[in-house]
Design a protein around this motif. Structure first.
Motif, PDB file in Angstrom:
ATOM      1  N   SER A  68       0.859  -1.189   0.000  1.00  0.00           N
ATOM      2  CA  SER A  68       0.000   0.000   0.000  1.00  0.00           C
ATOM      3  C   SER A  68       0.891   1.234   0.000  1.00  0.00           C
ATOM      4  O   SER A  68       2.114   1.144   0.199  1.00  0.00           O
ATOM      5  CB  SER A  68      -0.881   0.019   1.244  1.00  0.00           C
ATOM      6  OG  SER A  68      -0.071   0.196   2.394  1.00  0.00           O
ATOM      7  N   GLY A  69       0.229   2.382  -0.150  1.00  0.00           N
ATOM      8  CA  GLY A  69       0.959   3.635  -0.126  1.00  0.00           C
ATOM      9  C   GLY A  69       1.531   3.931   1.249  1.00  0.00           C
ATOM     10  O   GLY A  69       2.703   4.295   1.389  1.00  0.00           O
ATOM     11  N   ALA A  70       0.704   3.788   2.267  1.00  0.00           N
ATOM     12  CA  ALA A  70       1.174   4.085   3.619  1.00  0.00           C
ATOM     13  C   ALA A  70       2.391   3.227   3.961  1.00  0.00           C
ATOM     14  O   ALA A  70       3.353   3.711   4.562  1.00  0.00           O
ATOM     15  CB  ALA A  70       0.053   3.849   4.625  1.00  0.00           C
ATOM     16  N   ASN A  75       5.459   4.567   2.386  1.00  0.00           N
ATOM     17  CA  ASN A  75       5.950   5.716   3.149  1.00  0.00           C
ATOM     18  C   ASN A  75       6.564   5.295   4.477  1.00  0.00           C
ATOM     19  O   ASN A  75       7.538   5.914   4.929  1.00  0.00           O
ATOM     20  CB  ASN A  75       4.834   6.734   3.352  1.00  0.00           C
ATOM     21  CG  ASN A  75       4.589   7.569   2.103  1.00  0.00           C
ATOM     22  OD1 ASN A  75       5.504   7.742   1.285  1.00  0.00           O
ATOM     23  ND2 ASN A  75       3.380   8.066   1.935  1.00  0.00           N
ATOM     24  N   PHE A  90      -0.839  14.612   2.420  1.00  0.00           N
ATOM     25  CA  PHE A  90      -1.455  13.330   2.796  1.00  0.00           C
ATOM     26  C   PHE A  90      -0.450  12.232   2.471  1.00  0.00           C
ATOM     27  O   PHE A  90      -0.068  12.061   1.315  1.00  0.00           O
ATOM     28  CB  PHE A  90      -2.760  13.073   2.043  1.00  0.00           C
ATOM     29  CG  PHE A  90      -3.416  11.797   2.478  1.00  0.00           C
ATOM     30  CD1 PHE A  90      -4.270  11.773   3.573  1.00  0.00           C
ATOM     31  CD2 PHE A  90      -3.148  10.590   1.826  1.00  0.00           C
ATOM     32  CE1 PHE A  90      -4.851  10.578   4.002  1.00  0.00           C
ATOM     33  CE2 PHE A  90      -3.731   9.401   2.251  1.00  0.00           C
ATOM     34  CZ  PHE A  90      -4.577   9.402   3.337  1.00  0.00           C
ATOM     35  N   HIS A  91      -0.017  11.509   3.513  1.00  0.00           N
ATOM     36  CA  HIS A  91       0.956  10.432   3.281  1.00  0.00           C
ATOM     37  C   HIS A  91       0.451   9.083   3.766  1.00  0.00           C
ATOM     38  O   HIS A  91       1.191   8.103   3.693  1.00  0.00           O
ATOM     39  CB  HIS A  91       2.294  10.787   3.922  1.00  0.00           C
ATOM     40  CG  HIS A  91       2.950  11.997   3.303  1.00  0.00           C
ATOM     41  ND1 HIS A  91       3.403  12.012   1.992  1.00  0.00           N
ATOM     42  CD2 HIS A  91       3.192  13.244   3.789  1.00  0.00           C
ATOM     43  CE1 HIS A  91       3.922  13.213   1.721  1.00  0.00           C
ATOM     44  NE2 HIS A  91       3.802  13.982   2.787  1.00  0.00           N
ATOM     45  N   GLY A  92      -0.776   9.021   4.285  1.00  0.00           N
ATOM     46  CA  GLY A  92      -1.337   7.726   4.662  1.00  0.00           C
ATOM     47  C   GLY A  92      -1.814   7.706   6.096  1.00  0.00           C
ATOM     48  O   GLY A  92      -1.666   8.677   6.835  1.00  0.00           O
ATOM     49  N   GLU A 145       4.700  15.703  -1.911  1.00  0.00           N
ATOM     50  CA  GLU A 145       3.887  15.226  -3.037  1.00  0.00           C
ATOM     51  C   GLU A 145       3.995  16.292  -4.135  1.00  0.00           C
ATOM     52  O   GLU A 145       3.650  17.450  -3.882  1.00  0.00           O
ATOM     53  CB  GLU A 145       2.401  15.140  -2.654  1.00  0.00           C
ATOM     54  CG  GLU A 145       2.035  14.190  -1.547  1.00  0.00           C
ATOM     55  CD  GLU A 145       0.699  14.614  -0.917  1.00  0.00           C
ATOM     56  OE1 GLU A 145      -0.350  14.318  -1.502  1.00  0.00           O
ATOM     57  OE2 GLU A 145       0.711  15.253   0.142  1.00  0.00           O
ATOM     58  N   GLU A 182      -4.961  14.870  -2.127  1.00  0.00           N
ATOM     59  CA  GLU A 182      -6.023  14.937  -1.119  1.00  0.00           C
ATOM     60  C   GLU A 182      -6.311  16.378  -0.691  1.00  0.00           C
ATOM     61  O   GLU A 182      -7.396  16.669  -0.214  1.00  0.00           O
ATOM     62  CB  GLU A 182      -5.669  14.086   0.105  1.00  0.00           C
ATOM     63  CG  GLU A 182      -5.471  12.607  -0.188  1.00  0.00           C
ATOM     64  CD  GLU A 182      -6.632  11.971  -0.937  1.00  0.00           C
ATOM     65  OE1 GLU A 182      -7.764  12.047  -0.429  1.00  0.00           O
ATOM     66  OE2 GLU A 182      -6.404  11.411  -2.018  1.00  0.00           O
ATOM     67  N   ASP A 228       6.605  11.684  -2.678  1.00  0.00           N
ATOM     68  CA  ASP A 228       5.472  10.766  -2.560  1.00  0.00           C
ATOM     69  C   ASP A 228       4.684  10.861  -3.861  1.00  0.00           C
ATOM     70  O   ASP A 228       3.955  11.830  -4.093  1.00  0.00           O
ATOM     71  CB  ASP A 228       4.619  11.156  -1.343  1.00  0.00           C
ATOM     72  CG  ASP A 228       3.394  10.261  -1.183  1.00  0.00           C
ATOM     73  OD1 ASP A 228       2.985   9.613  -2.168  1.00  0.00           O
ATOM     74  OD2 ASP A 228       2.830  10.238  -0.064  1.00  0.00           O
ATOM     75  N   ILE A 265       2.602   8.477  -4.857  1.00  0.00           N
ATOM     76  CA  ILE A 265       1.608   7.411  -4.719  1.00  0.00           C
ATOM     77  C   ILE A 265       0.373   7.709  -5.565  1.00  0.00           C
ATOM     78  O   ILE A 265      -0.187   6.814  -6.196  1.00  0.00           O
ATOM     79  CB  ILE A 265       1.290   7.204  -3.220  1.00  0.00           C
ATOM     80  CG1 ILE A 265       2.513   6.541  -2.556  1.00  0.00           C
ATOM     81  CG2 ILE A 265       0.008   6.405  -3.017  1.00  0.00           C
ATOM     82  CD1 ILE A 265       2.518   6.604  -1.042  1.00  0.00           C
ATOM     83  N   GLN A 266      -0.025   8.966  -5.608  1.00  0.00           N
ATOM     84  CA  GLN A 266      -1.189   9.347  -6.420  1.00  0.00           C
ATOM     85  C   GLN A 266      -0.776   9.880  -7.799  1.00  0.00           C
ATOM     86  O   GLN A 266      -1.481   9.679  -8.782  1.00  0.00           O
ATOM     87  CB  GLN A 266      -2.016  10.411  -5.677  1.00  0.00           C
ATOM     88  CG  GLN A 266      -3.335  10.739  -6.320  1.00  0.00           C
ATOM     89  CD  GLN A 266      -4.355  11.336  -5.353  1.00  0.00           C
ATOM     90  OE1 GLN A 266      -5.313  11.952  -5.770  1.00  0.00           O
ATOM     91  NE2 GLN A 266      -4.183  11.150  -4.067  1.00  0.00           N
ATOM     92  N   LYS A 312      -1.005   3.208  -5.461  1.00  0.00           N
ATOM     93  CA  LYS A 312      -2.237   3.394  -6.235  1.00  0.00           C
ATOM     94  C   LYS A 312      -2.231   2.795  -7.651  1.00  0.00           C
ATOM     95  O   LYS A 312      -2.648   1.666  -7.829  1.00  0.00           O
ATOM     96  CB  LYS A 312      -2.608   4.872  -6.242  1.00  0.00           C
ATOM     97  CG  LYS A 312      -3.053   5.345  -4.840  1.00  0.00           C
ATOM     98  CD  LYS A 312      -3.876   6.616  -4.868  1.00  0.00           C
ATOM     99  CE  LYS A 312      -4.594   6.872  -3.565  1.00  0.00           C
ATOM    100  NZ  LYS A 312      -3.791   7.525  -2.530  1.00  0.00           N
TER     101      LYS A 312
HETATM  102  C1  LIG Z   1      -3.413   7.381  -1.174  1.00  0.00           C
HETATM  103  C2  LIG Z   1      -2.146   8.039  -0.773  1.00  0.00           C
HETATM  104  C3  LIG Z   1      -1.348   7.519   0.260  1.00  0.00           C
HETATM  105  C4  LIG Z   1      -1.768   6.328   1.082  1.00  0.00           C
HETATM  106  O1  LIG Z   1      -1.914   5.167   0.320  1.00  0.00           O
HETATM  107  P1  LIG Z   1      -2.719   3.910   0.944  1.00  0.00           P
HETATM  108  O2  LIG Z   1      -2.565   2.861  -0.104  1.00  0.00           O
HETATM  109  O3  LIG Z   1      -4.134   4.354   1.147  1.00  0.00           O
HETATM  110  O4  LIG Z   1      -2.055   3.565   2.217  1.00  0.00           O
HETATM  111  C5  LIG Z   1      -0.160   8.169   0.545  1.00  0.00           C
HETATM  112  N1  LIG Z   1       0.229   9.251  -0.146  1.00  0.00           N
HETATM  113  C6  LIG Z   1      -0.503   9.768  -1.142  1.00  0.00           C
HETATM  114  C7  LIG Z   1       0.002  10.974  -1.880  1.00  0.00           C
HETATM  115  C8  LIG Z   1      -1.722   9.202  -1.475  1.00  0.00           C
HETATM  116  O5  LIG Z   1      -2.475   9.746  -2.438  1.00  0.00           O
END
Ligand SMILES: *Cc1c(COP(=O)(O)O)cnc(C)c1O
Length: 393
Positions: free
Chosen positions: A108-110, A113, A135-137, A187, A192, A220, A222-223, A249
């Protein structure tokens, strides 16, 4: 047939209520379209929050998952597999990471991180600089770097020594980063927070300051990563090379996978054998899915599609729309005078899934395969959606 209303009732009786009441009960998807259990179809302009990069039921992803499931789903990290090794090589190549770079796979993203936070601790320092709006999780480590008080404060005390600075404020960043700083987490576009782009100059300043003070720059993605903005990774547009990048993601196209990419041998070897781990991370099923996603993005020239179709959202001139933000297929529509949740509800009623990312803004993050006709259909319907939201009780 069990109806959506009945399933939502049973949901409320069985689930920990952290997500509130879900809007609808989905049954299936095909391409950019999803169908709920009552048979209503929707154009999916959110793709599971920037996850379903290839949409739903993409044959390349489905076949890769079936084939890998038949071979081996899970093996543990006492062993490795060809999909895991190939995916690591592939990510390092796409990231143009120098020799000695590395990948750690999570779920997962969290978790990606968390790995980056632990990496940063191995500098011998604990101070982390993160941005307001970040937003990092939701895990207790990643949560400490997540700015929103409503998410963070009920769970304090979290890891200490995290300092938030306003994005874009060069003086505040200069003041915050010093020889005690382990890492700066950024990010490139704050999803978010309402799809708010961090200026390229600011990202470059963060790179300079972290170099100067021997701290890590962690992006980050992730998104924003895996083609979402029209580049493989959003930070490359600013011309910086980070010390670490986190992904999740879109990477697995819906199969859970996260990754930490470390740039260069010095950073990669901060974590040594036994210092971190995961049971599921890097399993061959998830890695095969991610390889299928990357191959399809490349083979079908989806980065070009993201830029071309995303351009439809560069400028939306409509009564009720104040501005648009974002890049590629990660976009926000800032509304004027109509609450975003009402527009989200009206859009769903009209057969479109969008997200009220803030009280005043919609987020669009459709599959990377979306066509101009599909997104154009939403823009054609938008005036009537705004009108019905405006007159909603
Ligand atoms: C969604 C997100 C996360 C967390 O990812 P999860 O898979 O929900 O744990 C972390 N950082 C960013 C920038 C995100 O968009």
């Amino acid at each position: 047939m069990t109806t959506g209303a009945e399933l939502l009732g049973r949901y409320a009786e069985t689930m920990v209520p952290v997500f509130g009441t879900p809007q609808i009960v989905l049954a299936s998807g095909h391409g950019c379209w999803v169908t709920d259990v009552d048979g209503k179809r929707y154009l999916d302009l959110l793709s599971g929050i920037a996850v379903n990069a290839l949409g739903h039921g993409h044959p390349a992803l489905v076949q890769a998952v079936i084939k890998q499931a038949e071979a081996a789903i899970h093996i543990s990290n006492f062993f490795t597999s060809e999909p895991a090794v190939r995916l690591a090589e592939r990510l390092l190549g796409l990231a143009a990471a120098p020799a000695g770079s590395g990948v750690f796979f999570a779920n997962s993203g969290a978790e990606a991180n968390e790995a980056a936070i632990k990496l940063s601790r191995r500098t011998g320092r604990s101070r982390i600089v993160a941005l307001e709006g970040s937003f990092h999780g939701r895990t207790t480590g990643a949560l400490a770097l997540t700015h929103k008080a409503a998410y963070r404060e009920p769970f304090e005390p979290l890891i200490p020594d995290v300092h938030f600075v306003p994005p874009g404020d060069a003086a505040a960043l200069r003041a915050a980063v010093d020889d005690r700083t382990a890492a700066v987490f950024i990010e490139p576009i704050q999803g978010e927070a309402g799809v708010r782009e961090v200026p390229a100059d600011y990202l470059r300043l963060a790179r300079e300051l972290t170099h100067e003070h021997g701290a890590l720059l962690v992006v980050d993605e992730i998104q924003t990563g895996i083609g979402r903005t029209g580049d493989w990774f959003a930070h490359t547009a600013a011309g910086v090379q980070p010390d670490a990048m986190t992904l999740a993601k879109g990477l697995g196209g819906g199969v859970p996978i996260g990754a930490l990419v470390t740039y260069g041998a010095d950073t990669t070897h901060l974590l040594t054998a036994g210092q971190h781990g995961t049971t599921f991370g890097g399993n061959p099923l998830a890695c095969a899915a991610a390889l299928a996603v990357l191959d399809t993005i490349e083979r079908d020239h989806l980065l070009d599609n993201v830029a071309r179709v995303g351009a439809l959202l560069d400028d939306v001139q409509l009564a009720g729309v104040a501005a648009t933000r974002g890049r590629g297929l990660l976009r926000a529509i800032e509304l004027s005078g109509i609450p975003a949740p009402s527009v989200m509800d009206a859009a769903r009623e009209a057969g479109f899934i969008v997200n009220a990312v803030t009280p005043t803004a919609l987020r669009l993050a459709p599959p990377l395969i979306i066509t101009e006709d599909e997104l154009g259909g939403f823009l054609t319907a938008l005036p009537a959606i705004l009108e019905s939201a405006r007159s909603a009780p």
